[in-house]
Design a protein around this motif. Structure first.
Motif: not given
Length: 189
Positions: A114-117, A121-131, A136-141, A145-151
């Motif tokens: 999952i890539y969250v550009p 950013e407004r949907i980031l928290a909800a997306t990370l909560e679901f997965v 599932i590899l989560t990626v963003s710029d 991102f990595e401090q908020r739970g992203g990979m």
């Protein structure tokens, strides 16, 4: 009529030779610069898309649970548009690659990446909560991102893109990252 001395002739001729050699070296250096300018340069968007595509080969998922490898992305960002071109007709781990743009929460469990550009950013928290507990590899710029739970964050240091991997977030879901990718990334634990 006085003939020029032999020394004067040599000096005059060697002056022409030096000017000619200097001109030749100048032309050669300009040609080298022109060749370098023609070397393919990739912009930030293309590099991010290439990283996303290659993550499919450098990450191992716990089990093949679907018949296809699914990239999910939001907002049809420029990165997503280039990724779509890269994956067209490609396969990874003997599975055809597909791209799902703007997945709804019920579709997120089907994604491998999952890539969250940043513009989403407004949907980031909800997306990370679901997965958060799924492989599932989560990626963003997004900057933190990595401090908020992203990979994996695709960080831009001004000259290049470098993956920043939050290893704890990756391993707790059962994903494994190749040592080749780890060597070229910044690792956080």
């Amino acid at each position: 009529m006085q003939r020029p001395s032999r020394l004067k002739t040599v000096l005059v001729n060697s002056g022409h030779a030096w000017r000619g050699l200097t001109l030749l070296l100048l032309c050669y250096s300009l040609w080298i610069q022109a060749v370098k300018a023609e070397e393919p340069r990739f912009n930030e968007t293309e590099l991010k898309a290439a990283y996303l595509y290659n993550f499919a080969y450098f990450v191992t998922w716990p089990a093949d649970i679907s018949k296809h490898f699914l990239f999910c992305s939001y907002a049809n960002s420029p990165v997503t548009q280039i990724l779509a071109k890269l994956i067209e007709g490609e396969r990874v781990h003997d599975q055809p690659i597909q791209l799902l743009i703007d997945p709804v929460p019920g579709q997120l469990h089907e994604c491998q990446v999952i890539y969250v550009p940043a513009q989403q950013e407004r949907i980031l928290a909800a997306t990370l909560e679901f997965v958060h507990a799924l492989p599932i590899l989560t990626v963003s710029d997004i900057a933190d991102f990595e401090q908020r739970g992203g990979m994996i964050r695709l960080a831009n240091d001004g000259q290049r893109i470098q993956p920043v991997i939050q290893l704890k977030n990756v391993t707790q879901t059962g994903l494994t990252i190749s040592s080749k990718l780890l060597r070229s990334s910044r690792i956080l634990e």
